[in-house]
Motif scaffolding. Structure first.
Motif, PDB file in Angstrom:
ATOM      1  N   MET A   1       0.809  -1.225   0.000  1.00  0.00           N
ATOM      2  CA  MET A   1       0.000   0.000   0.000  1.00  0.00           C
ATOM      3  C   MET A   1       0.845   1.279   0.000  1.00  0.00           C
ATOM      4  O   MET A   1       0.319   2.363  -0.238  1.00  0.00           O
ATOM      5  CB  MET A   1      -0.961   0.013   1.202  1.00  0.00           C
ATOM      6  N   GLU A   2       2.170   1.133   0.263  1.00  0.00           N
ATOM      7  CA  GLU A   2       3.010   2.326   0.431  1.00  0.00           C
ATOM      8  C   GLU A   2       2.885   3.291  -0.748  1.00  0.00           C
ATOM      9  O   GLU A   2       2.686   4.484  -0.574  1.00  0.00           O
ATOM     10  CB  GLU A   2       4.490   1.928   0.611  1.00  0.00           C
ATOM     11  N   ASP A   3       3.006   2.750  -1.957  1.00  0.00           N
ATOM     12  CA  ASP A   3       2.978   3.630  -3.140  1.00  0.00           C
ATOM     13  C   ASP A   3       1.763   3.338  -4.031  1.00  0.00           C
ATOM     14  O   ASP A   3       1.712   3.748  -5.184  1.00  0.00           O
ATOM     15  CB  ASP A   3       4.271   3.417  -3.951  1.00  0.00           C
ATOM     16  N   ALA A   4       0.778   2.615  -3.485  1.00  0.00           N
ATOM     17  CA  ALA A   4      -0.339   2.178  -4.331  1.00  0.00           C
ATOM     18  C   ALA A   4      -1.203   3.346  -4.774  1.00  0.00           C
ATOM     19  O   ALA A   4      -1.475   4.265  -4.005  1.00  0.00           O
ATOM     20  CB  ALA A   4      -1.192   1.160  -3.580  1.00  0.00           C
TER      21      ALA A   4
ATOM     22  N   ALA B   1      -7.112 -11.853  -4.240  1.00  0.00           N
ATOM     23  CA  ALA B   1      -6.722 -10.453  -4.396  1.00  0.00           C
ATOM     24  C   ALA B   1      -5.207 -10.303  -4.252  1.00  0.00           C
ATOM     25  O   ALA B   1      -4.566  -9.537  -4.982  1.00  0.00           O
ATOM     26  CB  ALA B   1      -7.446  -9.601  -3.360  1.00  0.00           C
ATOM     27  N   MET B   2      -4.638 -11.072  -3.323  1.00  0.00           N
ATOM     28  CA  MET B   2      -3.192 -11.010  -3.096  1.00  0.00           C
ATOM     29  C   MET B   2      -2.446 -11.382  -4.369  1.00  0.00           C
ATOM     30  O   MET B   2      -1.502 -10.703  -4.794  1.00  0.00           O
ATOM     31  CB  MET B   2      -2.824 -11.969  -1.957  1.00  0.00           C
ATOM     32  N   ARG B   3      -2.895 -12.450  -4.996  1.00  0.00           N
ATOM     33  CA  ARG B   3      -2.267 -12.887  -6.240  1.00  0.00           C
ATOM     34  C   ARG B   3      -2.457 -11.832  -7.340  1.00  0.00           C
ATOM     35  O   ARG B   3      -1.546 -11.521  -8.107  1.00  0.00           O
ATOM     36  CB  ARG B   3      -2.887 -14.227  -6.670  1.00  0.00           C
ATOM     37  N   ALA B   4      -3.658 -11.272  -7.373  1.00  0.00           N
ATOM     38  CA  ALA B   4      -3.978 -10.286  -8.412  1.00  0.00           C
ATOM     39  C   ALA B   4      -3.080  -9.060  -8.312  1.00  0.00           C
ATOM     40  O   ALA B   4      -2.590  -8.561  -9.333  1.00  0.00           O
ATOM     41  CB  ALA B   4      -5.454  -9.870  -8.303  1.00  0.00           C
ATOM     42  N   ILE B   5      -2.832  -8.593  -7.094  1.00  0.00           N
ATOM     43  CA  ILE B   5      -1.997  -7.382  -6.990  1.00  0.00           C
ATOM     44  C   ILE B   5      -0.537  -7.696  -7.330  1.00  0.00           C
ATOM     45  O   ILE B   5       0.173  -6.862  -7.884  1.00  0.00           O
ATOM     46  CB  ILE B   5      -2.115  -6.655  -5.618  1.00  0.00           C
ATOM     47  N   LYS B   6      -0.104  -8.906  -7.039  1.00  0.00           N
ATOM     48  CA  LYS B   6       1.264  -9.291  -7.424  1.00  0.00           C
ATOM     49  C   LYS B   6       1.397  -9.305  -8.940  1.00  0.00           C
ATOM     50  O   LYS B   6       2.368  -8.801  -9.505  1.00  0.00           O
ATOM     51  CB  LYS B   6       1.616 -10.670  -6.846  1.00  0.00           C
ATOM     52  N   ASP B   7       0.400  -9.904  -9.610  1.00  0.00           N
ATOM     53  CA  ASP B   7       0.418  -9.960 -11.072  1.00  0.00           C
ATOM     54  C   ASP B   7       0.331  -8.550 -11.671  1.00  0.00           C
ATOM     55  O   ASP B   7       0.964  -8.251 -12.684  1.00  0.00           O
ATOM     56  CB  ASP B   7      -0.747 -10.832 -11.595  1.00  0.00           C
ATOM     57  N   ALA B   8      -0.470  -7.710 -11.023  1.00  0.00           N
ATOM     58  CA  ALA B   8      -0.620  -6.338 -11.508  1.00  0.00           C
ATOM     59  C   ALA B   8       0.702  -5.583 -11.373  1.00  0.00           C
ATOM     60  O   ALA B   8       1.115  -4.859 -12.279  1.00  0.00           O
ATOM     61  CB  ALA B   8      -1.736  -5.635 -10.741  1.00  0.00           C
ATOM     62  N   ARG B   9       1.351  -5.787 -10.236  1.00  0.00           N
ATOM     63  CA  ARG B   9       2.663  -5.140 -10.008  1.00  0.00           C
ATOM     64  C   ARG B   9       3.653  -5.554 -11.099  1.00  0.00           C
ATOM     65  O   ARG B   9       4.425  -4.743 -11.597  1.00  0.00           O
ATOM     66  CB  ARG B   9       3.228  -5.529  -8.641  1.00  0.00           C
ATOM     67  N   ALA B  10       3.593  -6.835 -11.467  1.00  0.00           N
ATOM     68  CA  ALA B  10       4.494  -7.352 -12.503  1.00  0.00           C
ATOM     69  C   ALA B  10       4.253  -6.640 -13.838  1.00  0.00           C
ATOM     70  O   ALA B  10       5.138  -6.569 -14.694  1.00  0.00           O
ATOM     71  CB  ALA B  10       4.300  -8.864 -12.661  1.00  0.00           C
ATOM     72  N   GLN B  11       3.031  -6.129 -13.998  1.00  0.00           N
ATOM     73  CA  GLN B  11       2.714  -5.399 -15.230  1.00  0.00           C
ATOM     74  C   GLN B  11       2.863  -3.892 -15.055  1.00  0.00           C
ATOM     75  O   GLN B  11       2.398  -3.109 -15.888  1.00  0.00           O
ATOM     76  CB  GLN B  11       1.284  -5.721 -15.664  1.00  0.00           C
ATOM     77  N   GLY B  12       3.465  -3.492 -13.939  1.00  0.00           N
ATOM     78  CA  GLY B  12       3.735  -2.073 -13.723  1.00  0.00           C
ATOM     79  C   GLY B  12       2.597  -1.276 -13.117  1.00  0.00           C
ATOM     80  O   GLY B  12       2.655  -0.057 -13.018  1.00  0.00           O
ATOM     81  N   ILE B  13       1.560  -1.981 -12.675  1.00  0.00           N
ATOM     82  CA  ILE B  13       0.435  -1.264 -12.039  1.00  0.00           C
ATOM     83  C   ILE B  13       0.737  -1.147 -10.544  1.00  0.00           C
ATOM     84  O   ILE B  13       1.106  -2.125  -9.886  1.00  0.00           O
ATOM     85  CB  ILE B  13      -0.889  -2.038 -12.251  1.00  0.00           C
TER      86      ILE B  13
ATOM     87  N   ALA C   1      -0.498  -1.464  -7.595  1.00  0.00           N
ATOM     88  CA  ALA C   1      -1.673  -1.992  -6.905  1.00  0.00           C
ATOM     89  C   ALA C   1      -1.320  -2.406  -5.483  1.00  0.00           C
ATOM     90  O   ALA C   1      -0.216  -2.886  -5.218  1.00  0.00           O
ATOM     91  CB  ALA C   1      -2.234  -3.195  -7.666  1.00  0.00           C
ATOM     92  N   GLY C   2      -2.237  -2.193  -4.594  1.00  0.00           N
ATOM     93  CA  GLY C   2      -2.073  -2.630  -3.206  1.00  0.00           C
ATOM     94  C   GLY C   2      -3.327  -3.335  -2.733  1.00  0.00           C
ATOM     95  O   GLY C   2      -4.318  -3.428  -3.467  1.00  0.00           O
ATOM     96  N   MET C   3      -3.257  -3.843  -1.519  1.00  0.00           N
ATOM     97  CA  MET C   3      -4.442  -4.515  -0.978  1.00  0.00           C
ATOM     98  C   MET C   3      -4.621  -4.208   0.493  1.00  0.00           C
ATOM     99  O   MET C   3      -3.653  -4.172   1.246  1.00  0.00           O
ATOM    100  CB  MET C   3      -4.347  -6.024  -1.155  1.00  0.00           C
ATOM    101  N   VAL C   4      -5.846  -3.987   0.868  1.00  0.00           N
ATOM    102  CA  VAL C   4      -6.192  -3.910   2.294  1.00  0.00           C
ATOM    103  C   VAL C   4      -7.077  -5.106   2.587  1.00  0.00           C
ATOM    104  O   VAL C   4      -8.124  -5.274   1.966  1.00  0.00           O
ATOM    105  CB  VAL C   4      -6.931  -2.598   2.634  1.00  0.00           C
ATOM    106  N   GLN C   5      -6.610  -5.945   3.516  1.00  0.00           N
ATOM    107  CA  GLN C   5      -7.425  -7.085   3.925  1.00  0.00           C
ATOM    108  C   GLN C   5      -8.111  -6.744   5.236  1.00  0.00           C
ATOM    109  O   GLN C   5      -7.470  -6.354   6.214  1.00  0.00           O
ATOM    110  CB  GLN C   5      -6.554  -8.336   4.093  1.00  0.00           C
ATOM    111  N   LEU C   6      -9.410  -6.901   5.244  1.00  0.00           N
ATOM    112  CA  LEU C   6     -10.159  -6.643   6.478  1.00  0.00           C
ATOM    113  C   LEU C   6     -10.241  -7.941   7.281  1.00  0.00           C
ATOM    114  O   LEU C   6     -10.775  -8.936   6.795  1.00  0.00           O
ATOM    115  CB  LEU C   6     -11.568  -6.139   6.155  1.00  0.00           C
TER     116      LEU C   6
END
Lengths: 380, 294
Positions: A276-279, A293-305, A307-312
């Protein structure tokens, strides 16, 4: 397996880890009724509880299970029940009784598809708002969620601790996927586990007022049979536990019930933030969906997005502060849920910044996949 | 007699709170409460060890007035709470007080299962044939043809026989008494509390304000007197024909059997679990089998 004697790496399913967490937290009474996909919790506790001097009982329905665990709690024993949607509907009646009598207890709801008998063996997150508002009347309650086997263990311990500390029923929302996923988890040494026991009265019995306010807003709790004879009722009661309709006493009592939770907010509210630091975009998720969601943000990061996640982890009281800051930080927030949008309602409610909110809802009985979330992240 | 009444009043009533009670003048609930207190006094049960749980309705208010560990639970659920208390602390004497609608309508499932389960609990069921507190609606024991606020044209359903229901559901001890036969009631409550296993005392009581008034059964005294007229001892009732028993009911002990009490049986479960755990541990040590663990 008994209660853990030392740190051990074990392969467990979610339901098994809830059992281990409950035993480690000091749960010694369980009442339940068979229901898919929660039955393993009953089955394993029927083996484990008698081993540690505890008691397992299978009741005639979930109404009875809930009554029995409150009874055991009033007698001073930490207690729990576990169920799924249809049973969760039945426990609502006595859940309110636990709220008003401030009887600590833990209720596990392994969510399956609904409404009614719905999809007994499929996953869903349809009981989120019911967990908060299911029983009638304004009432304080704590609702936690689990997304992994490891959390099944740790959150269950936390649930018992919060329940004992705040004298409030705590609901753990699990779901069919977490319940039946097997993962290896490290169970800590029992001596490393923080266990909180309810505070018992230190005054002599003749001075004891079972519902008297104090600086914590949580009255000291005497167990039935410990010499502190007192009255417990589901009617609104005064500080001695007797029914009252005096507006002033009623207001004081109900305000205290709510304010004890408000006072404990920082301790009760648990969230986890990832990347979330730079999301500039983020996913807010809970339960098994948080894994996707965790996997999705990792994949997104790999594509330069970015992305971060907040888990409740805590769903109620709603983690307003954390969500609010995520909403302020990001240009868009994606909320994947296996319901029609129950937590997204809450997020809309706190969205003062007017951030773009994208709901992703799946109600076909299957887990939301990382790709579904990734698509939203890419298409922003 | 007066002395003992005063002693019971002093010792067992909660003087500091909530009197006068909610019951109507002439209500049978006070007689039941008195019989229960005398039974507990006679058995010399320490007050700290007595748990009294009730449901909702006029009977539900009884625990409020007496100085024990008291729980006024939800409608029909007293036995479920009592089950939890008893299993958590088997050394306590756990008694429930319920009404007819409470125990056999909304709580009917809990009632028959408590009887089947045979925990060491006592259930006192005050049967006044109606839901008094909510205004006199028909209950599971409202007689066929009777009038109530929800059967103004005459009741078309048939009544439960609570005591017989308890017998067939498997209770260890079942008795029926009335609020007229107060001493008899006290004795049977003592028997029920002392009994190992699930014990039931059905108490025929009067609600002259609701059921009695609508069915022209007279005032409190007349209704209570009618219990004297219509009650037949179990031993005598057994010899009477169905025709002779018409309009009458039996009082006394209907059932008193010995069977394993599940409160105590559970200790056997704990021992079995220990034995099994030791066996598995030994097997593991011998074979080097490591299940689950790495």
């Amino acid at each position: 397996m008994g209660v853990s004697e030392g740190p051990r790496k074990v392969l467990l399913q979610g339901n098994e880890a809830i059992v281990q967490g409950a035993l480690a937290a000091g749960c010694r009474f369980f009442a339940g009724y068979p229901i898919t996909p929660a039955s393993e919790i009953s089955e394993i506790l029927s083996v484990q509880l008698p081993l540690v001097g505890g008691t397992f009982i299978q009741m005639e329905d979930e109404i009875a299970s809930m009554g029995a665990i409150i009874g055991a709690s009033l007698a001073g024993v930490k207690s729990m029940t576990a169920t799924s949607g249809p049973g969760f509907s039945l426990i609502q009646e006595n859940l309110g009784y636990a709220c008003i009598t401030e009887a600590p207890c833990v209720i596990v709801n392994v969510m399956r598809g609904g409404p009614s008998t719905g999809l007994p063996t499929n996953v869903a997150q349809g009981d989120v708002l019911m967990a908060r508002w299911g029983t009638h009347g304004d009432h304080p309650i704590i609702v936690l969620s689990v997304s992994s086997v490891s959390e099944c263990f740790s959150v269950t311990i936390k649930a018992f601790n919060l329940s004992e500390k705040f004298r409030v029923p705590v609901i753990i929302l699990s779901d069919e996927v977490v319940a039946h996923t097997r993962e290896s988890v490290v169970l800590p040494n029992q001596s490393e586990i923080q266990v909180f026991d309810r505070i018992t009265p230190s005054v002599p019995p003749e001075w004891y007022k079972p519902y008297a306010d104090n600086n914590r807003g949580v009255p000291d709790m005497a167990a039935m049979g410990d010499g502190y004879r007192h009255h417990v009722t589901g009617l609104v009661h005064d500080e001695r536990g007797f029914p009252t309709q005096q507006p002033k006493e009623v207001e004081q009592f109900l305000n205290r019930l709510h304010s004890k939770i408000t006072k404990g907010f920082s301790e009760i509210v648990m969230t986890k933030s990832f990347d979330m630091e730079d999301a500039d975009v983020c996913v807010i998720a809970y339960g098994s969906v948080a894994r996707s969601a965790m996997r999705a943000i990792k994949d997104a990061r790999a594509q330069g997005i970015k992305a971060g996640m907040v888990q409740l982890v805590t769903l109620f009281p709603f983690p307003r502060k954390v969500v609010d800051s995520a909403l302020r930080q990001c240009k868009a927030v994606i909320i994947p849920e296996m319901n029609m949008g129950q937590i997204s309602r809450e997020i809309h409610r706190v969205n003062q910044a007017g951030t773009r909110i994208i709901k992703h809802n799946r109600i076909d009985g299957h887990l939301i996949t990382p790709n579904e979330i990734l698509k939203h992240l890419i298409n922003l | 007699m007066l002395e003992r009444a005063e002693l019971i009043r002093q010792e067992y009533l909660r003087h500091d709170k909530k009197f006068p009670h909610v019951w109507c003048p002439g209500c049978g609930n006070g007689i039941v409460m008195n019989a229960l207190l005398r039974a507990i006094h006679h058995l010399e049960l320490p007050k700290d060890n007595v748990v009294l749980a009730s449901g909702i309705g006029c009977s539900g208010r009884l625990p409020t007035y007496v100085d024990f560990n008291t729980i006024h639970t939800t409608h029909g659920r007293a036995l479920t709470f009592a089950t939890g208390v008893k299993l958590a602390k088997p050394q306590l004497t756990v008694i429930t007080v319920m009404g007819d609608g409470d125990a056999t309508a909304i709580g009917g499932n809990h009632f028959i299962h408590a009887a089947r389960r045979n925990l060491n609990l006592t259930a006192i069921i005050i049967n006044n044939n109606t839901y008094g507190m909510t205004g006199g609606q028909y209950s599971p024991t409202t007689p066929y043809g009777s009038k109530s606020t929800t059967s103004v044209y005459g009741h078309v359903e048939h009544a439960f026989n609570i005591a017989e229901l308890a017998v067939v559901a498997g209770a260890s001890f079942v008795a029926r008494g009335t609020v007229y036969h107060a001493n008899h009631l006290n004795t049977m409550i003592q028997q029920a509390i002392t009994k190992r296993g699930f014990s039931v005392v059905e108490v025929i009581s009067n609600c002259h304000v609701q059921h009695g008034r609508r069915n022209k059964l007279g005032n409190a005294v007349q209704m209570i007197n009618s219990f004297k007229e219509n009650a037949v001892l179990v031993s005598k009732a057994e010899k009477m024909t169905a025709e002779e028993m018409k309009g009458k009911f039996s009082i006394g002990v209907l059932c008193d059997v010995e069977k394993p009490v599940s409160t105590e049986e559970y200790d056997r479960v704990r021992q079995a679990a220990q034995t099994e755990a030791i066996r598995i541990a030994e097997e593991k040590a011998k074979n080097g089998v490591k299940r689950y663990e790495e």
